[in-house]
Design an enzyme around this catalytic site. Structure first.
Site, PDB file in Angstrom:
ATOM      1  N   GLY C 151       0.530  -1.143  -0.392  1.00 41.48           N
ATOM      2  CA  GLY C 151       0.015   0.062  -0.310  1.00 41.48           C
ATOM      3  C   GLY C 151       1.451   1.355  -0.150  1.00 41.48           C
ATOM      4  N   CYS C 152       0.462   2.567  -0.455  1.00 40.33           N
ATOM      5  CA  CYS C 152       1.001   3.929  -0.528  1.00 40.33           C
ATOM      6  C   CYS C 152       1.697   4.384   1.050  1.00 40.33           C
ATOM      7  CB  CYS C 152       0.241   5.382  -0.272  1.00 40.33           C
ATOM      8  SG  CYS C 152      -1.921   5.324  -0.253  1.00 40.33           S
TER       9      CYS C 152
END
Lengths: 343, 343, 343, 343
Positions: C151-152
């Site tokens: 994920g970011c």
């Protein structure tokens, strides 16, 4: 083919580095900067790929430049400064692609009127050529050694109007262009006007009624039409980093139609990768073109007023500056026109 | 004097709350909202002073509104909805200040042309009055019960042009207005177009060539001039929350001058606290007027093209909506025109 | 090698199109979209090159996807939806690179705790692999058919902390991460929270104290350290389109030093093109990395508090999503790790 | 009561003009500026009401200031400069409210450590008083002639922490504050760092690990707690004009609870108009407080980590500077605390 960028630390210079460092047909060998000589490009300009950390700025030393092992020199210098470099490099037999305004005008008189001083090198001016890559016939410039790239505002106005004026399907009088530019258009000048707190939230006009770029716009469009044109040009600043949105209003001629005008634009630009005539109902948006070398154009006829309204959007630093300069280089060296650029 | 705001949760409604809650000459007693009835204003709209935490939205119940202990009702409702409320309130003898477009046009036919439906209440339309506080003579409206407030774009165009057209020192043809609006001009609509990632960095045109506000602009300016006018109006969105910047270009008439036109503007507006004619060399900037009820105006003559360029800037939510509505109320109730507002 | 992107109309999907359409080692053959099937990619997503105007979205038809002539499928789908597609494609022997959260966690129980529902496919979860391209040894994943991309937020936290926790030169307790994300991190959701007028000018916290990404961060870092870690993670929204800036504060261990910690980061990342450990005195800035697949990292020791402060910046849509997915693909197919990406 | 603002052309000075020109209990009689003496305030600062066009900047002449017919002098001057003015004015028996850092610290040694030079006037420092209007008992300062106003970052950190440290319900160690400031926090400095194109889109850290404001924060909070505290303070720049968002993380003490901590905050601030403790589930947002003198505060306990997370938001130019200075003046002269300010 080796490339040198002179004045590589400004906004246009940095865009040139981005494009040319990744370009498959040329080798970016030198970048110069008066203030940053000796320093790493990637450290001084952290927006650039840190893969460039070993590329170093060299001094912009007029005496040493001609001896560099480079074939093409891009000048990303302030107006008035570029001319001196161009002279030395052209004399040394180099190809020079100049992003400044020094060689954009044909008339030294107009230069004096708009820039407030004698043109620095009239002989060189006579031997330079202004190139709009979609419009200037290649035979007129492919043997030239000094090429002037169009300005950012002029590109957004000339590209849509040139074909219509050339074909005389719009009048040569009554053209009004309103342009809204992102703040990078002013370059890296550290002035109060360009501070964050001054510009955030601000839409404002400036340079009315006689902005310098008017000289270039009128000269090119008069040339297209064969008549001396006067354009009303209203530049503005919009609170965004990049992009120019231009809205042009003009009266229509009898016996013309929206369809006919669009068909002329399409005829000129259908095979041009960087000019995109939008479908009916769509309007250009700076967000759609920022990061690309494309110009998006719409044209609408207003049956109430019988006016034509043309909108265009481009990235001022790409199609309006460095992207277009590389597009010109691509055509010059005969590689794919879109190499290194996004259409 | 007690006040009720109907539809108080939109952008205009919230600005009305801000101004009227702090107003020294009136008492903000009721605020209504269909969706937020029963809830605390300060909790639902946290931009508002938390001193308002005890003020609660009440339902917008048509049957109960006339019985409220309020003298003046502001309608901050969508177009088409306002009319129903106005009817009930006017019948009950209340003063109604309407910020919607429902009563801005004199002609029900023009309404149908621009809004795509029959006017919801032609009789009431005939008994309403459109008030530009600096221009509409007070005797024409101080006894009226239903007042229509000008739209945001129209204010930015009508205020500078009205005196010049009335005095016939500019032509009635060839007027071109380009406006750049902040995103709040679209209201609180939750649509893809108004998402942060769509608008940040974006300058774009829309609604060309026939935006709804054109009807109001042309009706008012034709009335000023005595001739039917056609205006070219090009609206745009700029990446900012608030503010409208308008640039108007038009041909000049013989025997007029920049000085003469400016003197007429000054004659009309010298004693008007919210209209500010800028000194030569200054241009309006949305950043200068956001948060105020002021409109800044510049006028320049271009000796090359013989055109006039007029620029104006205003806060679309204040001088273009809620501020102007309160200015009208101030004049109506006879308190200081600038009460609660910044000039 | 042919590529298919499933769910190509969201922000991550569009970035994948940008990168893969210009990628020299693969052929972007299919892009699917439930809502835009049959329509031209370049017309629906005008930010994309109009050279893509002949590429059309196809339907996301589960039954037909396995028969497509594509080798690698990128899933840019919402959480919970991706799993169904992954199942069908893996069964058909395709390589699947999933950008959703569906296969990021090892533990189905943790999934249930953080996502509020049973994991949709526990068997498939057991056969998937989470890949941090700089850290996960290639032998662990190069034969796998279902790869979960980080994920970011997790990328911005795991990349700097993983080496330090693995080498046990920082404590496993007391780590506090504050992240500031651009608005595109929320995807293309049309909700009030993400409207321009809500976000412009706004810095705010959300999702405190238990944001979903915490599960992934803690699982990975616990794995690195060999101890169960608890992280304090405070996410925020910042008024910008793209980019994540993360600031991590943690106590130091005795017998460690800034120099030693930096040398460990450099040892892990010196030969990694997309991880850039900054020189002393420099801080990461989202503006430096947006548009690249790079993560910039700084580390400072505070002699007063004996704390370590680590800062990192990345483009949430590139290193935090689509760029990293392509980086993984590059490693998977054995082409240059940086192909199609900017370091 | 007549007021003079010294150094009125900076951001804080302009906010003071806005508030005090509209203030009902005092008369803004003089505004000084070294660079703009003799010029119209409204023309030089067009954001200000043009009703102020007749107010002119006067020179900041040290010899003449004591003779001015003013009772209260606000110093909106750079650090180091304010002291000289304060000395002269206090000697002349004037009340001085200083917005600079010159008299914020009790300890001249700490001043030297953080500001890199001897304190310019230790005697005056000993006779000045630091006033947090909600916390400093009025008897300690209402007879003082030289009042130091808190800094912007310190206000956002001290207001939420002071009561909890004083009541010893949180530990004095392990407090970590991350602050995100709008660009106006840097003042009107014309430097490359604060250019629009540098800051738009940028989130970045700076001043880590020892920002000057730390000295003030630690001195005040140590005083509250009775123990010497060390705070980890991580300042950042966010791409917005105004506002500070602060997120504080700290360990909790046994036998405390979220409810208990909130009840203490409420006890201290329930009757304070400018401090707003948010309901559970709400988070501060700079957009909610910009334009007001309010500070919004949330407090959450994380049962997983046993940490407390406190968020606060304020307008850096109002509650963090000029608004708070006027709030102090209001208390000093005995008018309504909220006069001229929005809660």
């Amino acid at each position: 083919m080796n490339i040198c960028i002179i004045g590589a630390s400004g906004y246009s210079g940095v865009e040139l580095i981005k494009i040319l460092a990744a370009h498959s047909a040329v080798n970016l060998k030198y970048v110069t900067s008066r203030s940053l000589a000796g320093q790493s490009v990637a450290e001084q300009v952290p927006q650039l790929s840190h893969a460039l950390k070993d590329l170093k700025f060299i001094a912009s030393d007029l005496n040493k430049l001609p001896a560099l092992d480079a074939d093409i020199f891009f000048l990303a210098l302030p107006h008035g400064v570029a001319s001196t470099y161009a002279e030395v490099l052209v004399k040394a037999g180099k190809k020079v692609i100049d992003l400044s305004a020094d060689f954009r005008l044909n008339s030294a008189e107009t230069y004096k009127e708009y820039y407030g001083q004698e043109h620095p090198n009239k002989e060189l001016l006579a031997n330079s050529v202004y190139v709009i890559p979609e419009l200037t016939p290649k035979e007129k410039w492919h043997n030239q050694n000094l090429i002037a790239c169009p300005g950012c505002y002029p590109t957004s106005i000339i590209v849509p109007l040139y074909p219509l004026l050339k074909e005389k399907v719009i009048p040569s009088n009554g053209i009004i262009a309103n342009s809204y530019s992102g703040i990078s258009g002013a370059g890296k000048k550290v002035e109060k006007t360009y501070m964050y707190c001054e510009r955030d939230g601000s839409a404002t006009a400036y340079g009315i009624p006689k902005h310098r770029h008017l000289s270039e716009i009128e000269e090119q469009l008069s040339d297209a039409n064969g008549n001396e044109l006067l354009i009303q040009f209203n530049p503005h600043l919009a609170p965004m980093k990049r992009g120019i949105l231009t809205t042009i209003t003009l009266p229509s001629l009898p016996n013309t139609s929206e369809k006919m005008l669009l068909s002329i634009l399409n005829k000129y630009y259908d095979d041009k990768p960087f000019v995109n005539i939008l479908a009916k109902g769509k309007f250009p948006d700076t967000n759609h073109v920022v990061g690309t070398n494309r110009i998006d154009i719409s044209l609408n006829y207003d049956p109430r007023t019988k006016n034509i309204i043309i909108n265009s959007a481009e990235d001022n630093l790409l199609k309006g500056a460095s992207g277009q300069a590389v597009q010109i280089m691509n055509l010059l060296i005969g590689c794919k026109e879109t190499e290194g650029l996004i259409a």
